[in-house]
Design a protein around this motif. Sequence first.
Motif, PDB file in Angstrom:
ATOM      1  N   LEU A 106      -3.328   4.155   1.154  1.00  0.00           N
ATOM      2  CA  LEU A 106      -3.008   3.880   2.550  1.00  0.00           C
ATOM      3  C   LEU A 106      -4.200   3.977   3.498  1.00  0.00           C
ATOM      4  O   LEU A 106      -4.461   3.031   4.260  1.00  0.00           O
ATOM      5  CB  LEU A 106      -1.898   4.833   3.014  1.00  0.00           C
ATOM      6  CG  LEU A 106      -1.454   4.683   4.471  1.00  0.00           C
ATOM      7  CD1 LEU A 106      -0.938   3.290   4.746  1.00  0.00           C
ATOM      8  CD2 LEU A 106      -0.393   5.727   4.798  1.00  0.00           C
ATOM      9  N   VAL A 145       9.881  -0.151   3.875  1.00  0.00           N
ATOM     10  CA  VAL A 145       9.404   1.061   3.215  1.00  0.00           C
ATOM     11  C   VAL A 145      10.176   1.185   1.904  1.00  0.00           C
ATOM     12  O   VAL A 145      11.406   1.044   1.885  1.00  0.00           O
ATOM     13  CB  VAL A 145       9.628   2.314   4.082  1.00  0.00           C
ATOM     14  CG1 VAL A 145       9.168   3.566   3.350  1.00  0.00           C
ATOM     15  CG2 VAL A 145       8.891   2.171   5.411  1.00  0.00           C
ATOM     16  N   LEU A 163       5.145  -0.534   2.579  1.00  0.00           N
ATOM     17  CA  LEU A 163       4.696   0.824   2.292  1.00  0.00           C
ATOM     18  C   LEU A 163       5.505   1.411   1.147  1.00  0.00           C
ATOM     19  O   LEU A 163       6.741   1.410   1.186  1.00  0.00           O
ATOM     20  CB  LEU A 163       4.841   1.701   3.540  1.00  0.00           C
ATOM     21  CG  LEU A 163       4.418   3.158   3.384  1.00  0.00           C
ATOM     22  CD1 LEU A 163       2.901   3.260   3.201  1.00  0.00           C
ATOM     23  CD2 LEU A 163       4.859   3.977   4.604  1.00  0.00           C
ATOM     24  N   ARG A 189       2.252   2.057  -5.964  1.00  0.00           N
ATOM     25  CA  ARG A 189       2.119   0.779  -5.249  1.00  0.00           C
ATOM     26  C   ARG A 189       1.699  -0.354  -6.191  1.00  0.00           C
ATOM     27  O   ARG A 189       2.189  -1.480  -6.056  1.00  0.00           O
ATOM     28  CB  ARG A 189       1.128   0.919  -4.101  1.00  0.00           C
ATOM     29  CG  ARG A 189      -0.303   1.099  -4.548  1.00  0.00           C
ATOM     30  CD  ARG A 189      -1.284   1.385  -3.440  1.00  0.00           C
ATOM     31  NE  ARG A 189      -2.637   1.329  -3.955  1.00  0.00           N
ATOM     32  CZ  ARG A 189      -3.199   2.289  -4.671  1.00  0.00           C
ATOM     33  NH1 ARG A 189      -2.514   3.377  -4.953  1.00  0.00           N
ATOM     34  NH2 ARG A 189      -4.442   2.162  -5.123  1.00  0.00           N
ATOM     35  N   THR A 209       0.846  -1.185   0.000  1.00  0.00           N
ATOM     36  CA  THR A 209       0.000   0.000   0.000  1.00  0.00           C
ATOM     37  C   THR A 209       0.885   1.239   0.000  1.00  0.00           C
ATOM     38  O   THR A 209       2.110   1.150   0.026  1.00  0.00           O
ATOM     39  CB  THR A 209      -0.960   0.010   1.211  1.00  0.00           C
ATOM     40  OG1 THR A 209      -1.861   1.127   1.099  1.00  0.00           O
ATOM     41  CG2 THR A 209      -0.196   0.117   2.520  1.00  0.00           C
ATOM     42  N   GLY A 210       0.259   2.386  -0.018  1.00  0.00           N
ATOM     43  CA  GLY A 210       0.980   3.650  -0.013  1.00  0.00           C
ATOM     44  C   GLY A 210       0.041   4.767  -0.423  1.00  0.00           C
ATOM     45  O   GLY A 210      -1.102   4.513  -0.833  1.00  0.00           O
ATOM     46  N   ALA A 269       1.054   5.069   8.690  1.00  0.00           N
ATOM     47  CA  ALA A 269       1.125   3.617   8.519  1.00  0.00           C
ATOM     48  C   ALA A 269       1.598   2.930   9.790  1.00  0.00           C
ATOM     49  O   ALA A 269       1.010   1.922  10.224  1.00  0.00           O
ATOM     50  CB  ALA A 269       2.057   3.278   7.356  1.00  0.00           C
ATOM     51  N   LEU A 290       5.028  -3.896   9.743  1.00  0.00           N
ATOM     52  CA  LEU A 290       5.511  -3.201   8.548  1.00  0.00           C
ATOM     53  C   LEU A 290       6.891  -3.757   8.232  1.00  0.00           C
ATOM     54  O   LEU A 290       7.833  -3.577   9.002  1.00  0.00           O
ATOM     55  CB  LEU A 290       5.587  -1.694   8.812  1.00  0.00           C
ATOM     56  CG  LEU A 290       6.076  -0.819   7.663  1.00  0.00           C
ATOM     57  CD1 LEU A 290       5.088  -0.846   6.505  1.00  0.00           C
ATOM     58  CD2 LEU A 290       6.286   0.617   8.132  1.00  0.00           C
ATOM     59  N   LEU A 311       4.346   7.617   6.434  1.00  0.00           N
ATOM     60  CA  LEU A 311       5.012   6.608   7.258  1.00  0.00           C
ATOM     61  C   LEU A 311       4.480   6.638   8.688  1.00  0.00           C
ATOM     62  O   LEU A 311       4.217   5.591   9.283  1.00  0.00           O
ATOM     63  CB  LEU A 311       6.524   6.820   7.251  1.00  0.00           C
ATOM     64  CG  LEU A 311       7.345   5.896   8.152  1.00  0.00           C
ATOM     65  CD1 LEU A 311       7.086   4.435   7.824  1.00  0.00           C
ATOM     66  CD2 LEU A 311       8.828   6.222   8.040  1.00  0.00           C
TER      67      LEU A 311
END
Length: 373
Positions: free
Chosen positions: A117, A221, A192, A14, A7-8, A207, A218, A204
């Motif tokens: 996100l 990144v 992410l 993404r 996701t992002g 998330a 997580l 960030l």
Amino acid sequence: MRIILVTGPGGAGRTTLAAGTALAEARAGRRVLLVSEDAEPMEGLRVLRPQPGADFRREFLALQARSTAALDLLGAAPFEDAELTELPGSRPFALLRALRDAAEGDHDLAVVDLPPLDEALALLALPGQLRRYLRRLLPPERQAARALRPMLAQLAGVPMPAQWLYETTARWEAELAAVQAVVEAPATTVRLVVEPGPAAARALRTARLGLAVQRLALDAVVANRILPAGSEDPWLAGLTAEQHRHLAELRTEGAGELYELPHLGRAPRGAEDLVLLASPRPEKTGPVPEWAVEDRREEDGVLVWHIPLPGAVKEELSLVRRGDELLLTVGAFRRGVPLPGALRRCTVTGAGLVDGDLRVRFTPDPGLWPRTP
């Protein structure tokens, strides 16, 4: 089987990264499934596309079939498949079903292209939330009494809830529990994707906090579209310097495993470009946040429940004890958390937030706590 949820923020890339990661792993000899609404079939890669419209029609018709007696009594005309169109809210459930189906397949890895996100965090919380609502509205012990329904109806003189209601609830509970088990499994992690810019660090923080509330990990990144360094063009050099400032900010925010993917200078074209945009495989899955209970009865007469909430702000934090649950609200995130067995026999006597660690103090209730000789 490993499951990577990608996701992002919208526009960060993404979907492209999910496809590239899946394709690269498939070319490395692994059995890979890509779950995405937008992915196109690619050689050597299995693709599962959620079908919100088909899922909605199937579920609606099944519910209608189980309600035939009530509908006939009301004189309602049933719908046919060709009449039904997808309603808003169907897409999250279709994606969750696809996630459950992916976990049941014979793959080494499933890469799942999640929505942006904020939607993704809400989606991952959905199975647990709905199960909580079902348990409150139709408790299991009430469902267990359905065998007595005919007799109770005669005694009360009023009709009791229909059998199909209990059966439907039990089926929904089983399906939601299966999806929740996949989401919370140790082999399921979230990745992410951000583009290093002003919004990257904020994404960030969102998330990390949203996933911590759901006790999810997580694993990495991915900073996407990194411009080449060393350019003599002052305009390009300025953009590159700005990106590197934001990369440093991501590291400060606790990005953990941080990977950088290059800007291709164009939109990806075909499978070869996608492979260039694959995120590397972390050496291990990210740690699942541990909510530990510390026994401090001898020192302070309390038990302390440590709840990691990275980036949480005291002013946006709220706690309410309701029965055997702790209702936790942190900014935009809310969750009803079942209390561990020992804490159910205690009263809440305080809480404090220290460097992202929420410490909730519980004092044993003398009337409920086992007496020591």
